[in-house]
Design an enzyme around this catalytic site. Structure first.
Site, PDB file in Angstrom:
ATOM      1  N   PRO A   2     105.303  59.235   8.529  1.00 50.66           N
ATOM      2  CA  PRO A   2     104.132  58.853   9.478  1.00 50.66           C
ATOM      3  C   PRO A   2     104.399  57.658  10.233  1.00 50.66           C
ATOM      4  O   PRO A   2     104.368  56.596   9.841  1.00 50.66           O
ATOM      5  CB  PRO A   2     103.051  58.923   8.216  1.00 50.66           C
ATOM      6  CG  PRO A   2     103.670  59.212   7.099  1.00 50.66           C
ATOM      7  CD  PRO A   2     104.859  59.193   7.260  1.00 50.66           C
ATOM      8  N   GLU A   3     104.122  58.001  11.541  1.00 48.82           N
ATOM      9  CA  GLU A   3     103.843  56.744  12.257  1.00 48.82           C
ATOM     10  C   GLU A   3     102.332  56.557  12.658  1.00 48.82           C
ATOM     11  O   GLU A   3     101.565  57.345  12.255  1.00 48.82           O
ATOM     12  CB  GLU A   3     104.811  56.990  13.698  1.00 48.82           C
ATOM     13  CG  GLU A   3     106.221  56.931  13.322  1.00 48.82           C
ATOM     14  CD  GLU A   3     106.970  56.003  14.252  1.00 48.82           C
ATOM     15  OE1 GLU A   3     106.402  55.185  15.111  1.00 48.82           O
ATOM     16  OE2 GLU A   3     108.266  56.241  14.243  1.00 48.82           O
ATOM     17  N   HIS A  91     105.304  65.190  -7.217  1.00 44.64           N
ATOM     18  CA  HIS A  91     104.875  63.981  -6.274  1.00 44.64           C
ATOM     19  C   HIS A  91     103.563  63.735  -6.007  1.00 44.64           C
ATOM     20  O   HIS A  91     103.319  62.882  -5.086  1.00 44.64           O
ATOM     21  CB  HIS A  91     105.901  63.953  -4.922  1.00 44.64           C
ATOM     22  CG  HIS A  91     107.360  64.132  -5.311  1.00 44.64           C
ATOM     23  ND1 HIS A  91     107.984  63.148  -6.028  1.00 44.64           N
ATOM     24  CD2 HIS A  91     108.334  65.066  -5.076  1.00 44.64           C
ATOM     25  CE1 HIS A  91     109.247  63.504  -6.552  1.00 44.64           C
ATOM     26  NE2 HIS A  91     109.267  64.701  -5.536  1.00 44.64           N
ATOM     27  N   ARG A 110     109.010  59.603  -2.069  1.00 42.73           N
ATOM     28  CA  ARG A 110     109.736  58.172  -2.177  1.00 42.73           C
ATOM     29  C   ARG A 110     108.999  57.146  -2.702  1.00 42.73           C
ATOM     30  O   ARG A 110     109.627  56.041  -2.667  1.00 42.73           O
ATOM     31  CB  ARG A 110     110.648  57.920  -0.836  1.00 42.73           C
ATOM     32  CG  ARG A 110     111.378  59.163  -0.476  1.00 42.73           C
ATOM     33  CD  ARG A 110     112.049  59.138   0.705  1.00 42.73           C
ATOM     34  NE  ARG A 110     112.598  60.491   0.949  1.00 42.73           N
ATOM     35  CZ  ARG A 110     113.053  60.659   2.190  1.00 42.73           C
ATOM     36  NH1 ARG A 110     113.428  59.790   3.119  1.00 42.73           N
ATOM     37  NH2 ARG A 110     113.294  61.879   2.648  1.00 42.73           N
ATOM     38  N   ARG A 151     111.624  33.718  21.976  1.00 38.45           N
ATOM     39  CA  ARG A 151     112.239  34.506  21.020  1.00 38.45           C
ATOM     40  C   ARG A 151     113.376  35.107  21.315  1.00 38.45           C
ATOM     41  O   ARG A 151     113.417  36.015  22.334  1.00 38.45           O
ATOM     42  CB  ARG A 151     111.212  35.672  20.703  1.00 38.45           C
ATOM     43  CG  ARG A 151     109.721  35.060  20.103  1.00 38.45           C
ATOM     44  CD  ARG A 151     109.885  34.551  18.644  1.00 38.45           C
ATOM     45  NE  ARG A 151     110.362  35.275  17.829  1.00 38.45           N
ATOM     46  CZ  ARG A 151     109.385  35.667  16.951  1.00 38.45           C
ATOM     47  NH1 ARG A 151     107.896  35.683  17.271  1.00 38.45           N
ATOM     48  NH2 ARG A 151     109.758  36.663  16.022  1.00 38.45           N
TER      49      ARG A 151
END
Length: 270
Positions: A2-3, A91, A110, A151
């Site tokens: 998932p983004e 899960h 996971r 940066r």
DNA sequence: AGACAAGCCTGTCCGC
DNA sequence: TGCGGACAGGCTTGTC
């Protein structure tokens, strides 16, 4: 994985099923996620109702009168509405049950994801340190330019830093940089404001179009397996190292930046 | 079999 | 000496 677009799709997908609904119980089969699940606090929510379902970065917040349940899907997590009797699989770590017979099931093979508790009136540390939302007005080329100053880190790692802007994961970082024509290896501080303005625009457009696609492809994800299928079609570079650039035909390069796979076109991105 | 992928937090090291 | 920035390591398990 998932983004932000999929998290937003999940949020909008579960919202109508749980808003205003009363929590009747919480089942925790595996409390060991990224951090321990706050079992005590969740159990005390029995009898309270969900007032709002909001997203902040990649967190989904279920607001109640006592505080908010924070849910992060990590990379393999999903949150589904279950309305029929369905036994939990290996899960399926947490169920939030509602009095109208529906339950929210958190699944995460996971266990990189997290379920946290944020008491009313407080802001959880995890959320407090987050940068602006990429789709908000606050995030634009001017902001990005200011943040980039001085940066030396690569621009790709920079835009994936959640303190700079939330929700830009590896897939969309690769895609936005391709669309903006910027070499992902370039130092953040050495890119002109003009080009950063374009990058901010591309980050917004790639995320919002993915949300739209997620919305259509996953509209029935609630009773399916929730696996995303939307992004594969529109990817220009992610997962295409060694294949020809869709714009110019040159073979796409693949390198590792910040231990992440990075694909780009040596001609189109400079 | 072993490498790899993912998000993202944490610890360590570096240089000013 | 202190501090921020850069970067590596770790977590986990399914898939190749």
């Amino acid at each position: 994985m998932p983004e932000l677009p999929e998290v937003e799709t999940t949020r909008s997908g579960i919202e109508p099923h749980v808003i205003g609904r009363k929590i009747s119980g919480v089942v925790i089969r595996q409390p060991q996620l990224r951090w321990p699940v706050p079992e005590q606090e969740l159990r005390e929510l029995e009898g309270l109702s969900i007032k709002k379902v909001v997203r902040r970065g990649k967190y989904i917040l279920l607001n109640t009168d006592l505080g908010s349940i924070l849910i992060h899907l990590g990379m393999s997590g999903s949150l589904r509405v279950i309305s029929d009797e369905r036994s939990a699989l290996k899960h399926d770590h947490v169920d939030i049950q509602f009095s109208h017979g529906v339950l929210l099931r958190y699944t995460d093979p996971r266990r990189f994801g997290a379920i946290l508790w944020q008491p009313k009136g407080q802001t959880h540390e995890r959320i407090a340190s987050l940068g602006p939302e990429p789709l908000s007005e606050q995030f634009d080329g001017c902001y990005l330019h200011q943040q980039c100053r001085g940066r030396s880190v690569t621009i790709k790692q920079f835009i994936m830093n959640s303190k700079v802007v939330v929700g830009v994961g590896n897939i969309y970082a690769n895609e936005a940089l391709f669309q903006a024509g910027i070499d992902p290896r370039k130092s953040a501080g050495r890119i002109s404001e003009k080009r950063l303005v374009l990058l901010a625009q591309r980050i917004k457009s790639v995320l919002s179009s993915a949300i739209q696609q997620g919305g259509t492809t996953l509209k029935d994800f609630v009773d399916s397996d929730g696996k995303p299928g939307y992004f594969q079609q529109s990817l220009n570079v992610y997962g295409r190292g060694g294949e020809p650039c869709l714009a110019c035909g040159r073979i796409l390069s693949e390198v590792r930046l910040g231990q992440r796979s990075t694909v780009f076109c040596n001609d189109c991105q400079r």
